[in-house]
Design a protein around this motif. Structure first.
Motif, PDB file in Angstrom:
ATOM      1  N   ALA A 121      16.405 -33.227  -0.882  1.00  0.00           N
ATOM      2  CA  ALA A 121      16.558 -34.294   0.116  1.00  0.00           C
ATOM      3  C   ALA A 121      17.009 -33.664   1.430  1.00  0.00           C
ATOM      4  O   ALA A 121      17.795 -32.699   1.430  1.00  0.00           O
ATOM      5  CB  ALA A 121      17.578 -35.337  -0.346  1.00  0.00           C
ATOM      6  N   PRO A 122      16.537 -34.184   2.571  1.00  0.00           N
ATOM      7  CA  PRO A 122      16.875 -33.556   3.847  1.00  0.00           C
ATOM      8  C   PRO A 122      18.343 -33.698   4.252  1.00  0.00           C
ATOM      9  O   PRO A 122      18.803 -32.973   5.142  1.00  0.00           O
ATOM     10  CB  PRO A 122      15.952 -34.280   4.839  1.00  0.00           C
ATOM     11  CG  PRO A 122      15.613 -35.572   4.191  1.00  0.00           C
ATOM     12  CD  PRO A 122      15.584 -35.292   2.731  1.00  0.00           C
ATOM     13  N   ASN A 123      19.053 -34.622   3.619  1.00  0.00           N
ATOM     14  CA  ASN A 123      20.463 -34.796   3.991  1.00  0.00           C
ATOM     15  C   ASN A 123      21.409 -34.094   3.026  1.00  0.00           C
ATOM     16  O   ASN A 123      22.618 -34.353   3.029  1.00  0.00           O
ATOM     17  CB  ASN A 123      20.808 -36.281   4.090  1.00  0.00           C
ATOM     18  CG  ASN A 123      20.642 -37.014   2.772  1.00  0.00           C
ATOM     19  OD1 ASN A 123      19.941 -36.533   1.882  1.00  0.00           O
ATOM     20  ND2 ASN A 123      21.291 -38.178   2.656  1.00  0.00           N
ATOM     21  N   VAL A 124      20.850 -33.214   2.202  1.00  0.00           N
ATOM     22  CA  VAL A 124      21.663 -32.429   1.274  1.00  0.00           C
ATOM     23  C   VAL A 124      21.359 -30.947   1.491  1.00  0.00           C
ATOM     24  O   VAL A 124      20.188 -30.547   1.514  1.00  0.00           O
ATOM     25  CB  VAL A 124      21.367 -32.810  -0.197  1.00  0.00           C
ATOM     26  CG1 VAL A 124      22.185 -31.921  -1.156  1.00  0.00           C
ATOM     27  CG2 VAL A 124      21.653 -34.276  -0.442  1.00  0.00           C
ATOM     28  N   VAL A 125      22.408 -30.159   1.679  1.00  0.00           N
ATOM     29  CA  VAL A 125      22.221 -28.713   1.782  1.00  0.00           C
ATOM     30  C   VAL A 125      21.639 -28.217   0.461  1.00  0.00           C
ATOM     31  O   VAL A 125      22.248 -28.430  -0.600  1.00  0.00           O
ATOM     32  CB  VAL A 125      23.557 -28.012   2.085  1.00  0.00           C
ATOM     33  CG1 VAL A 125      23.378 -26.491   2.051  1.00  0.00           C
ATOM     34  CG2 VAL A 125      24.105 -28.459   3.431  1.00  0.00           C
ATOM     35  N   PRO A 126      20.476 -27.577   0.487  1.00  0.00           N
ATOM     36  CA  PRO A 126      19.832 -27.179  -0.781  1.00  0.00           C
ATOM     37  C   PRO A 126      20.644 -26.114  -1.527  1.00  0.00           C
ATOM     38  O   PRO A 126      20.988 -25.082  -0.957  1.00  0.00           O
ATOM     39  CB  PRO A 126      18.480 -26.616  -0.329  1.00  0.00           C
ATOM     40  CG  PRO A 126      18.247 -27.204   1.023  1.00  0.00           C
ATOM     41  CD  PRO A 126      19.606 -27.309   1.644  1.00  0.00           C
ATOM     42  N   GLU A 127      20.938 -26.408  -2.773  1.00  0.00           N
ATOM     43  CA  GLU A 127      21.653 -25.428  -3.591  1.00  0.00           C
ATOM     44  C   GLU A 127      20.710 -24.551  -4.404  1.00  0.00           C
ATOM     45  O   GLU A 127      21.143 -23.620  -5.080  1.00  0.00           O
ATOM     46  CB  GLU A 127      22.628 -26.127  -4.527  1.00  0.00           C
ATOM     47  CG  GLU A 127      21.974 -27.028  -5.564  1.00  0.00           C
ATOM     48  CD  GLU A 127      22.997 -27.654  -6.515  1.00  0.00           C
ATOM     49  OE1 GLU A 127      24.137 -27.153  -6.582  1.00  0.00           O
ATOM     50  OE2 GLU A 127      22.636 -28.657  -7.160  1.00  0.00           O
ATOM     51  N   HIS A 128      19.397 -24.866  -4.340  1.00  0.00           N
ATOM     52  CA  HIS A 128      18.430 -24.122  -5.142  1.00  0.00           C
ATOM     53  C   HIS A 128      17.146 -23.976  -4.344  1.00  0.00           C
ATOM     54  O   HIS A 128      16.649 -24.942  -3.752  1.00  0.00           O
ATOM     55  CB  HIS A 128      18.147 -24.874  -6.454  1.00  0.00           C
ATOM     56  CG  HIS A 128      17.056 -24.274  -7.285  1.00  0.00           C
ATOM     57  ND1 HIS A 128      17.271 -23.214  -8.133  1.00  0.00           N
ATOM     58  CD2 HIS A 128      15.737 -24.596  -7.396  1.00  0.00           C
ATOM     59  CE1 HIS A 128      16.122 -22.911  -8.730  1.00  0.00           C
ATOM     60  NE2 HIS A 128      15.178 -23.733  -8.302  1.00  0.00           N
ATOM     61  N   ALA A 129      16.612 -22.763  -4.311  1.00  0.00           N
ATOM     62  CA  ALA A 129      15.314 -22.503  -3.684  1.00  0.00           C
ATOM     63  C   ALA A 129      14.591 -21.446  -4.510  1.00  0.00           C
ATOM     64  O   ALA A 129      15.225 -20.537  -5.069  1.00  0.00           O
ATOM     65  CB  ALA A 129      15.467 -22.040  -2.242  1.00  0.00           C
ATOM     66  N   GLU A 130      13.288 -21.579  -4.559  1.00  0.00           N
ATOM     67  CA  GLU A 130      12.514 -20.673  -5.411  1.00  0.00           C
ATOM     68  C   GLU A 130      11.229 -20.279  -4.701  1.00  0.00           C
ATOM     69  O   GLU A 130      10.586 -21.097  -4.035  1.00  0.00           O
ATOM     70  CB  GLU A 130      12.191 -21.379  -6.724  1.00  0.00           C
ATOM     71  CG  GLU A 130      11.645 -20.485  -7.819  1.00  0.00           C
ATOM     72  CD  GLU A 130      11.616 -21.212  -9.155  1.00  0.00           C
ATOM     73  OE1 GLU A 130      12.633 -21.188  -9.870  1.00  0.00           O
ATOM     74  OE2 GLU A 130      10.574 -21.822  -9.454  1.00  0.00           O
ATOM     75  N   LEU A 131      10.861 -19.011  -4.846  1.00  0.00           N
ATOM     76  CA  LEU A 131       9.629 -18.497  -4.275  1.00  0.00           C
ATOM     77  C   LEU A 131       8.852 -17.733  -5.329  1.00  0.00           C
ATOM     78  O   LEU A 131       9.442 -17.045  -6.161  1.00  0.00           O
ATOM     79  CB  LEU A 131       9.912 -17.542  -3.103  1.00  0.00           C
ATOM     80  CG  LEU A 131      10.742 -18.054  -1.931  1.00  0.00           C
ATOM     81  CD1 LEU A 131      12.216 -17.700  -2.146  1.00  0.00           C
ATOM     82  CD2 LEU A 131      10.242 -17.437  -0.624  1.00  0.00           C
ATOM     83  N   ASP A 132       7.535 -17.863  -5.281  1.00  0.00           N
ATOM     84  CA  ASP A 132       6.647 -17.016  -6.076  1.00  0.00           C
ATOM     85  C   ASP A 132       5.981 -16.039  -5.119  1.00  0.00           C
ATOM     86  O   ASP A 132       5.298 -16.453  -4.167  1.00  0.00           O
ATOM     87  CB  ASP A 132       5.592 -17.850  -6.803  1.00  0.00           C
ATOM     88  CG  ASP A 132       6.139 -18.485  -8.073  1.00  0.00           C
ATOM     89  OD1 ASP A 132       7.287 -18.162  -8.449  1.00  0.00           O
ATOM     90  OD2 ASP A 132       5.438 -19.309  -8.677  1.00  0.00           O
ATOM     91  N   ILE A 133       6.170 -14.755  -5.376  1.00  0.00           N
ATOM     92  CA  ILE A 133       5.735 -13.702  -4.467  1.00  0.00           C
ATOM     93  C   ILE A 133       4.867 -12.710  -5.221  1.00  0.00           C
ATOM     94  O   ILE A 133       5.171 -12.357  -6.373  1.00  0.00           O
ATOM     95  CB  ILE A 133       6.955 -12.948  -3.874  1.00  0.00           C
ATOM     96  CG1 ILE A 133       7.893 -13.932  -3.159  1.00  0.00           C
ATOM     97  CG2 ILE A 133       6.511 -11.834  -2.931  1.00  0.00           C
ATOM     98  CD1 ILE A 133       7.323 -14.540  -1.905  1.00  0.00           C
ATOM     99  N   HIS A 182       2.983 -11.350  -0.285  1.00  0.00           N
ATOM    100  CA  HIS A 182       2.628 -12.715   0.102  1.00  0.00           C
ATOM    101  C   HIS A 182       3.072 -13.672  -0.991  1.00  0.00           C
ATOM    102  O   HIS A 182       3.238 -13.281  -2.148  1.00  0.00           O
ATOM    103  CB  HIS A 182       1.117 -12.834   0.323  1.00  0.00           C
ATOM    104  CG  HIS A 182       0.296 -12.280  -0.801  1.00  0.00           C
ATOM    105  ND1 HIS A 182      -0.150 -13.047  -1.855  1.00  0.00           N
ATOM    106  CD2 HIS A 182      -0.140 -11.014  -1.055  1.00  0.00           C
ATOM    107  CE1 HIS A 182      -0.841 -12.297  -2.692  1.00  0.00           C
ATOM    108  NE2 HIS A 182      -0.848 -11.050  -2.240  1.00  0.00           N
ATOM    109  N   GLY A 183       3.277 -14.913  -0.621  1.00  0.00           N
ATOM    110  CA  GLY A 183       3.703 -15.876  -1.626  1.00  0.00           C
ATOM    111  C   GLY A 183       3.953 -17.242  -1.040  1.00  0.00           C
ATOM    112  O   GLY A 183       3.611 -17.532   0.106  1.00  0.00           O
ATOM    113  N   ILE A 184       4.567 -18.100  -1.845  1.00  0.00           N
ATOM    114  CA  ILE A 184       4.829 -19.478  -1.459  1.00  0.00           C
ATOM    115  C   ILE A 184       6.238 -19.869  -1.859  1.00  0.00           C
ATOM    116  O   ILE A 184       6.835 -19.288  -2.774  1.00  0.00           O
ATOM    117  CB  ILE A 184       3.829 -20.457  -2.113  1.00  0.00           C
ATOM    118  CG1 ILE A 184       3.921 -20.366  -3.651  1.00  0.00           C
ATOM    119  CG2 ILE A 184       2.411 -20.206  -1.636  1.00  0.00           C
ATOM    120  CD1 ILE A 184       3.125 -21.448  -4.381  1.00  0.00           C
ATOM    121  N   VAL A 185       6.774 -20.874  -1.177  1.00  0.00           N
ATOM    122  CA  VAL A 185       8.025 -21.503  -1.574  1.00  0.00           C
ATOM    123  C   VAL A 185       7.680 -22.615  -2.554  1.00  0.00           C
ATOM    124  O   VAL A 185       6.986 -23.569  -2.203  1.00  0.00           O
ATOM    125  CB  VAL A 185       8.781 -22.074  -0.362  1.00  0.00           C
ATOM    126  CG1 VAL A 185      10.057 -22.795  -0.815  1.00  0.00           C
ATOM    127  CG2 VAL A 185       9.111 -20.972   0.637  1.00  0.00           C
TER     128      VAL A 185
END
Length: 401
Positions: free
Chosen positions: A226-238, A217-220
């Motif tokens: 910004a919604p008009n930019v393809v995200p180049e970075h995403a992080e999750l704590d699991i 289980h975890g969170i983003v």
């Protein structure tokens, strides 16, 4: 049943106002992991005033401490463990204000009635239990060296002698993509957020095919800017948990493979890191737990025996429990079914009922500490159970003894 000396009950009763005052002060000033400076000052000041030798900043942790009371003769070293960190955004929704206040009063009462006890009574302040692995760091850095047994308790929605706890890994996953304008040229981008979403879907698809003891289980924590930019970075704590450390190792392989698969499918890359020391499962010492239950029964509190129907989360006390005999009983401060780590539990942790239950368990803990210090045969039985319950030490789990 083991009866409690009237002078011990009286000593705890005398500290009742201090227990409530301290508990409420800590509750009103919640401090998250490794930031518990106010709590440390409150606790160590009271211990020093009672004649304990206080040492702050032990194990290179500014909010860890030990407080030592040496007896009149040689003997074992018994530790009372205190927790005092709060949860981000919730406060004391795990009731650590009660653990700190109750453990402190147990130690003060034991010394008050037996100032010439054999051996050494040590209070160990352990910061950062909530995701920081403070006890693990202290264990690795020698803070538990020479301790023969350790005791503590935990508030809950029921009263238990012991409870199994899961081995756990605190995992951070970072997906790297390629930024692009989401309307003009999305085909030039590679979405790290899509990779994170796909990973979570993969984990959900995996749930049917992992043991019922497993938890993922975890969170983003970051999904784009910004919604008009393809995200180049995403992080999750699991959090990845299993019943044993060996089973956890196997489950981690599958979880990380799902992350790699999500990255491959989305044209991104992924990195992973464990953000806290690995928590092991708990090795409950039932010889001590049963003696404690006998003491609480004499005070009108029945502690239920452990059961698979009473699962728990994870705690760094597990790592201590595979090194030396430990108990971690639970005492009810709220109605059954009240979720831990919640606003309901936080509010329960400041009620008169919670303080009354803490006084009861503190009295029993003080009696158990005196049993361990003054009854060599009992301590021998505790050690025998411990050595029989811990498998041969693996290089990465056990210290030399």
């Amino acid at each position: 049943m083991h009866s409690l000396a009237p002078d011990l009950r009286a000593a705890v009763c005398e500290h009742r106002p201090a227990l409530k005052e301290l508990s409420l002060k800590l509750h009103a000033m919640p401090e998250t992991r490794f930031e518990e400076y106010y709590a440390v000052e409150q606790l160590t000041g009271r211990l020093a005033a009672a004649g304990f030798e206080v040492d702050k900043g032990v194990a290179d942790l500014p909010t860890a401490f030990t407080a030592t009371h040496r007896g009149a003769a040689d003997g074992p070293t018994i530790a009372v463990l205190l927790e005092y960190d709060a949860l981000p955004g919730i406060g004391h929704g795990c009731g650590h204000n009660l653990i700190a206040a109750g453990g402190l009063i147990a130690a003060l009462a034991a010394v008050a009635v037996r100032p010439g006890h054999a051996g050494t009574l040590k209070v160990i302040g352990t910061p950062g239990e909530e995701g920081g692995g403070g006890k693990i760091l202290m264990l690795e850095r020698g803070a538990f060296e020479g301790v023969d047994a350790a005791v503590m308790f935990h508030p809950a929605d029921r009263s238990l002698r012991a409870r199994h706890a899961l081995a756990a890994s605190h995992l951070r996953l970072t997906f790297h993509g390629v930024a692009a304008h989401a309307a003009k040229a999305p085909w030039d981008g590679r979405s790290a957020a899509a990779a994170a979403q796909l990973f979570l879907t993969a984990v959900d698809s995996m749930r049917q095919f992992i043991p019922p003891t497993a938890r993922v289980h975890g969170i983003v924590t970051h999904g784009g800017d910004a919604p008009n930019v393809v995200p180049e970075h995403a992080e999750l704590d699991i959090y990845v948990r299993e019943a044993t450390s060996a089973a956890l190792d196997e489950l981690l392989v599958r979880v990380l493979a799902a992350a790699e698969g999500a990255a491959l499918a989305t044209g991104t890359t992924v990195e992973h890191a464990e953000t806290a020391p690995r928590y092991t499962e708990r090795n409950n010492n039932m010889t001590m737990a049963d003696r404690l239950a006998a003491h609480t029964a004499g005070l009108g509190l029945e502690l239920e025996p452990p059961s698979p129907a009473n699962p728990a989360g994870s705690s760094d006390i597990g790592n201590v429990s595979v090194q030396l005999p430990v108990i971690h009983p639970y005492v009810q401060i709220c109605p059954r079914g009240t979720p831990g780590h919640s606003a309901q539990m936080r509010e329960a942790a400041r009620t008169p009922e919670a303080h009354a239950m803490t006084e009861t368990i503190a009295t029993a803990l003080a009696a158990l500490v005196l049993d361990l210090l003054g009854d060599p045969e009992f301590l021998t039985s505790v050690r025998e159970e411990f050595h029989a319950s811990v498998p041969a030490c693996a290089p990465d789990r056990c210290q030399e003894s």
